[in-house]
Motif scaffolding. Structure first.
Motif, PDB file in Angstrom:
ATOM      1  N   ALA A  23       0.836  -1.204   0.000  1.00  0.00           N
ATOM      2  CA  ALA A  23       0.000   0.000   0.000  1.00  0.00           C
ATOM      3  C   ALA A  23       0.870   1.253   0.000  1.00  0.00           C
ATOM      4  O   ALA A  23       0.610   2.205  -0.747  1.00  0.00           O
ATOM      5  CB  ALA A  23      -0.939   0.000   1.204  1.00  0.00           C
ATOM      6  N   SER A  56      -5.244  -2.017   4.422  1.00  0.00           N
ATOM      7  CA  SER A  56      -4.561  -3.115   3.756  1.00  0.00           C
ATOM      8  C   SER A  56      -3.938  -4.073   4.766  1.00  0.00           C
ATOM      9  O   SER A  56      -4.097  -5.294   4.665  1.00  0.00           O
ATOM     10  CB  SER A  56      -3.490  -2.566   2.815  1.00  0.00           C
ATOM     11  N   LEU A 140      -6.796  -4.623  -1.401  1.00  0.00           N
ATOM     12  CA  LEU A 140      -5.379  -4.956  -1.530  1.00  0.00           C
ATOM     13  C   LEU A 140      -4.973  -5.943  -0.439  1.00  0.00           C
ATOM     14  O   LEU A 140      -4.298  -6.939  -0.719  1.00  0.00           O
ATOM     15  CB  LEU A 140      -4.524  -3.689  -1.455  1.00  0.00           C
TER      16      LEU A 140
END
Length: 156
Positions: A23, A56, A140
């Motif tokens: 990220a 994330s 993600l």
């Protein structure tokens, strides 16, 4: 020495760390095309922005706990609750804090226009996330945990 090996081969821990790292790396790549600031270290270690590294990492942690320990495990339950708290905070409190910082910075800049050296708050404005940034961070993290299951395996 076995502890070091266990640390670096922990599927659950590595999923969370890789989720955070990717990220932050994506933020740097986006910043290269959209920002004037070219200090990549500052961008990499900053908070806020697209995608949410908080989302994330906690989603990667949660999904990895679910895959590795099972959906009925205490680890999964704790990480699921933690994920909800972290993502709500990133979108709510931290996002509003950034908006307030922007207003305070604007007010102090106008009030002390002639004496900028005397008073300059310079409060950090990018500390939270929009719902889309939180959602993309969560996606993600989920993808990272699933991908890491194939790399390290939840049994590692």
């Amino acid at each position: 020495m076995e502890y070091v090996k266990d640390f670096f081969t922990s599927y659950i821990l590595m999923s969370a760390l890789v989720g955070w790292f990717l990220a932050q790396l994506i933020k740097v790549i986006i910043a290269l095309f959209t920002k004037d600031d070219r200090n990549l270290a500052n961008i990499f270690f900053s908070t806020g922005g697209m995608p949410s590294s908080h989302s994330s990492s906690v989603c990667a942690l949660c999904i990895a706990c679910g895959i590795g320990e099972g959906l009925g495990s205490a680890a999964f339950a704790i990480s699921l609750v933690l994920s909800g708290i972290v993502m709500t905070d990133a979108r709510g409190v931290r996002y509003e804090t950034g908006k307030q910082a922007a207003i305070i910075n604007k007010i102090t800049k106008e009030l002390f226009a002639g004496n900028s050296e005397e008073f300059n708050t310079g409060l950090k404005e990018l500390v939270g996330h929009t719902p889309f940034q939180v959602f993309m961070g969560a996606l993600l993290g989920i993808a990272v945990a699933i991908g890491m299951a194939f790399v390290l395996g939840p049994w590692a």
